[in-house]
Design an enzyme around this catalytic site. Structure first.
Site, PDB file in Angstrom:
ATOM      1  N   ASP A 296      34.379  87.736  82.588  1.00  0.00           N
ATOM      2  CA  ASP A 296      34.786  87.649  81.195  1.00  0.00           C
ATOM      3  C   ASP A 296      36.247  87.189  81.173  1.00  0.00           C
ATOM      4  O   ASP A 296      37.153  87.962  81.497  1.00  0.00           O
ATOM      5  CB  ASP A 296      34.620  89.033  80.541  1.00  0.00           C
ATOM      6  CG  ASP A 296      35.174  89.075  79.126  1.00  0.00           C
ATOM      7  OD1 ASP A 296      35.713  88.061  78.657  1.00  0.00           O
ATOM      8  OD2 ASP A 296      35.067  90.150  78.495  1.00  0.00           O
TER       9      ASP A 296
ATOM     10  N   HIS B  35      35.641  95.562  77.973  1.00  0.00           N
ATOM     11  CA  HIS B  35      35.507  95.501  76.514  1.00  0.00           C
ATOM     12  C   HIS B  35      34.030  95.763  76.186  1.00  0.00           C
ATOM     13  O   HIS B  35      33.148  95.412  76.979  1.00  0.00           O
ATOM     14  CB  HIS B  35      35.914  94.091  76.081  1.00  0.00           C
ATOM     15  CG  HIS B  35      35.978  93.859  74.612  1.00  0.00           C
ATOM     16  ND1 HIS B  35      34.864  93.603  73.855  1.00  0.00           N
ATOM     17  CD2 HIS B  35      37.031  93.826  73.751  1.00  0.00           C
ATOM     18  CE1 HIS B  35      35.224  93.417  72.597  1.00  0.00           C
ATOM     19  NE2 HIS B  35      36.538  93.545  72.504  1.00  0.00           N
TER      20      HIS B  35
ATOM     21  N   CYS C 205      38.268  98.513  71.586  1.00  0.00           N
ATOM     22  CA  CYS C 205      36.877  98.189  71.966  1.00  0.00           C
ATOM     23  C   CYS C 205      36.639  98.457  73.437  1.00  0.00           C
ATOM     24  O   CYS C 205      35.927  97.694  74.120  1.00  0.00           O
ATOM     25  CB  CYS C 205      36.525  96.739  71.642  1.00  0.00           C
ATOM     26  SG  CYS C 205      36.549  96.387  69.903  1.00  0.00           S
TER      27      CYS C 205
ATOM     28  N   GLN D  81      40.534  87.357  78.118  1.00  0.00           N
ATOM     29  CA  GLN D  81      41.967  87.695  78.150  1.00  0.00           C
ATOM     30  C   GLN D  81      42.736  86.971  79.250  1.00  0.00           C
ATOM     31  O   GLN D  81      43.964  87.116  79.327  1.00  0.00           O
ATOM     32  CB  GLN D  81      42.152  89.215  78.320  1.00  0.00           C
ATOM     33  CG  GLN D  81      41.653  90.034  77.160  1.00  0.00           C
ATOM     34  CD  GLN D  81      42.454  89.818  75.878  1.00  0.00           C
ATOM     35  OE1 GLN D  81      43.573  89.306  75.897  1.00  0.00           O
ATOM     36  NE2 GLN D  81      41.880  90.199  74.747  1.00  0.00           N
TER      37      GLN D  81
HETATM   38  N1  PMP Z   1      36.180  90.466  76.277  1.00  0.00           N
HETATM   39  C1  PMP Z   1      37.448  90.833  76.171  1.00  0.00           C
HETATM   40  C2  PMP Z   1      38.192  91.271  77.402  1.00  0.00           C
HETATM   41  C3  PMP Z   1      38.084  90.801  74.936  1.00  0.00           C
HETATM   42  O1  PMP Z   1      39.352  91.169  74.816  1.00  0.00           O
HETATM   43  C4  PMP Z   1      37.350  90.389  73.800  1.00  0.00           C
HETATM   44  C5  PMP Z   1      37.972  90.363  72.416  1.00  0.00           C
HETATM   45  N2  PMP Z   1      38.832  91.401  72.138  1.00  0.00           N
HETATM   46  C6  PMP Z   1      36.025  90.016  73.985  1.00  0.00           C
HETATM   47  C7  PMP Z   1      35.466  90.059  75.224  1.00  0.00           C
HETATM   48  C8  PMP Z   1      35.177  89.565  72.836  1.00  0.00           C
HETATM   49  O2  PMP Z   1      35.656  88.370  72.319  1.00  0.00           O
HETATM   50  P1  PMP Z   1      35.069  87.813  70.947  1.00  0.00           P
HETATM   51  O3  PMP Z   1      35.157  88.926  69.958  1.00  0.00           O
HETATM   52  O4  PMP Z   1      35.980  86.672  70.633  1.00  0.00           O
HETATM   53  O5  PMP Z   1      33.672  87.370  71.222  1.00  0.00           O
END
Ligand code: PMP
Length: 418
Positions: A199, A122, A363, A202
């Site tokens: 991270d 992401h 993203c 998910q």
């Molecule tokens: N990492 C991953 C794999 C995500 O899917 C997301 C959110 N789509 C994020 C990071 C970012 O999360 P947040 O916008 O809640 O900070």
């Protein structure tokens, strides 16, 4: 077998109608819905417990502080952390990664140092490292992807021979659902002398997390993807590592003593929490963790994977349907395309039937570039989704695809006479 009917009653929004149709919410990877227990915890805090934390001498402030710090204990237990001192509140996964980049990264990386980031990431796990690279002169190399949507571990091992300082990998991909072999990848990275950030945005919503078993150095997640409020999340790192890291934002809450001659920073974890925190968010997140605690997480995951298997089985019958990525181990998420039809159009048409899916690059633009796709449609499931919803979705998608094809045939210009 897990039956979602009973738990659906806990989520008031699931009774909504959208465009005159019962809501079918398949956008859980973007954010999850909130159970009544979370909504109530946040409302009760504002109704009966609102005060600033760690400051005043009055009773309400002591109550708010106790609830806020109890919430930190809940997150520590949820992640298998050794103590609540290892939990730093952030706005979410994004802010937690930025914290590591700006605190640990700026203190430890110099020109020419290598950061490995997987192709599946992401933007939240790419852009903070690019910003750090610009500031420090460090370099970023992507860990390549195989065609089935899994990482190329041979290429990864070659990259590790170049002695990276940091490896940043997602536990589960928000775009393809791939669960990366983070335990193995972490061990190999650490053997090569790197620290590892995982991270968990998910993965935490779908499986029990144990940071000790993962073995990583940093773990981040977001509360809103875990049935909790938006604007709250956490960074976990071992106390000994956090102790070595400088603060990244200055202000109230994070200091021990301030004078114009200089400032002494506070201890862990407050040193990383400048300003009034999201108290209601932390309390709501603790309520979400408590709510999840009543379930057998493995049973929830089995149900979610049954939904995914059924969705794939039904959709494969639709002419032109193509699943994107086929990782052997995955969270309950289906990325797909339909030949000849644009994903944004399909997303809007599904919405007309009350079905919420995501269309676009999720993203994860570098991943889409690697796949040679502008984007995909993504249906992402949570334990409150049902097989009936999957059937309705597949039937509706088939109908839309057939209608679009018919329209395309009718409106196509007639071939010119020879
Ligand atoms: N990492 C991953 C794999 C995500 O899917 C997301 C959110 N789509 C994020 C990071 C970012 O999360 P947040 O916008 O809640 O900070």
């Amino acid at each position: 077998m897990f039956d979602p009917r009973a738990v659906r009653r806990d989520f008031p929004i699931l009774d909504s109608r959208v465009n005159g149709q019962p809501l079918v919410y398949f956008d859980n990877a973007a954010t999850t819905q909130k159970p009544e227990a979370v909504i109530r915890a946040v409302a009760d805090y504002y109704r009966h417990g609102n005060a600033n934390v760690h400051r005043a001498a009055h009773a309400l402030s002591s109550l708010a502080t106790a609830a806020f710090e109890q919430a930190r204990e809940s997150v520590a237990a949820f992640l298998g952390a050794a103590s609540a001192r290892e939990i730093v509140w952030t706005r979410g996964a994004t802010e937690a990664i930025n914290l590591v980049a700006q605190s640990w990264g700026r203190a430890n990386l110099a020109s020419g140092d290598l950061i490995l980031v997987s192709t599946l990431e992401h933007h939240a796990n790419i852009v903070p490292w690019q910003m750090l690279a610009q500031q420090s002169g460090a370099r970023i190399e992507p860990i390549p992807l195989l065609d089935d949507g899994t990482l190329d571990e041979d290429a990864y091992r070659s990259l590790l021979r170049r002695s990276p300082k940091l490896v940043a990998i997602g536990h589960a991909s928000n775009a393809l659902g791939t669960i990366n072999p983070v335990v193995r990848m972490t061990r190999e990275a650490q053997d090569a002398g790197a620290l590892v950030l995982v991270d968990g945005a998910q993965s935490a919503p779908h499986r029990a997390i144990d940071v000790q078993a993962l073995g990583c150095d940093f773990f981040v997640f977001s509360g809103h993807k875990l049935f909790g409020p938006t604007g709250i999340g956490a960074l976990w790192a071992r106390e000994a590592l956090l102790e070595t890291m400088p603060p990244w934002q200055g202000g109230g809450e994070m200091i021990e003593h301030v004078s114009f001659d200089g400032t002494r920073y506070g201890g862990l974890p407050f040193r990383f929490e400048a300003g009034t925190p999201n108290i209601a968010g932390a309390i709501g997140l603790a309520a979400a963790i408590r709510y999840l605690g009543q379930f057998d997480r493995a049973e929830l995951e089995a149900h979610e994977l049954r939904l995914l298997g059924y969705a794939l089985e039904l959709c494969r019958e639709i002419p032109g349907f193509r699943a994107v990525g086929a990782p052997p181990e995955r969270v309950s998420l289906m990325s797909f395309q339909v030949d000849g039809l644009h994903q944004q159009d399909l997303g809007l048409l599904l919405d007309q039937y009350g079905i919420a899916v995501r269309a676009g690059h999720h993203c994860a633009m570098p991943l889409m570039q690697r796949l040679g796709l502008p984007g995909t449609l993504r249906a992402s499931f949570a334990f409150y989704n049902s097989l009936e919803e999957v059937e309705f979705f597949a039937r509706t998608l088939a109908r839309i695809v057939a209608e679009q094809r018919r329209e395309a045939t009718v409106t196509a210009p007639a071939a010119a006479d020879p």
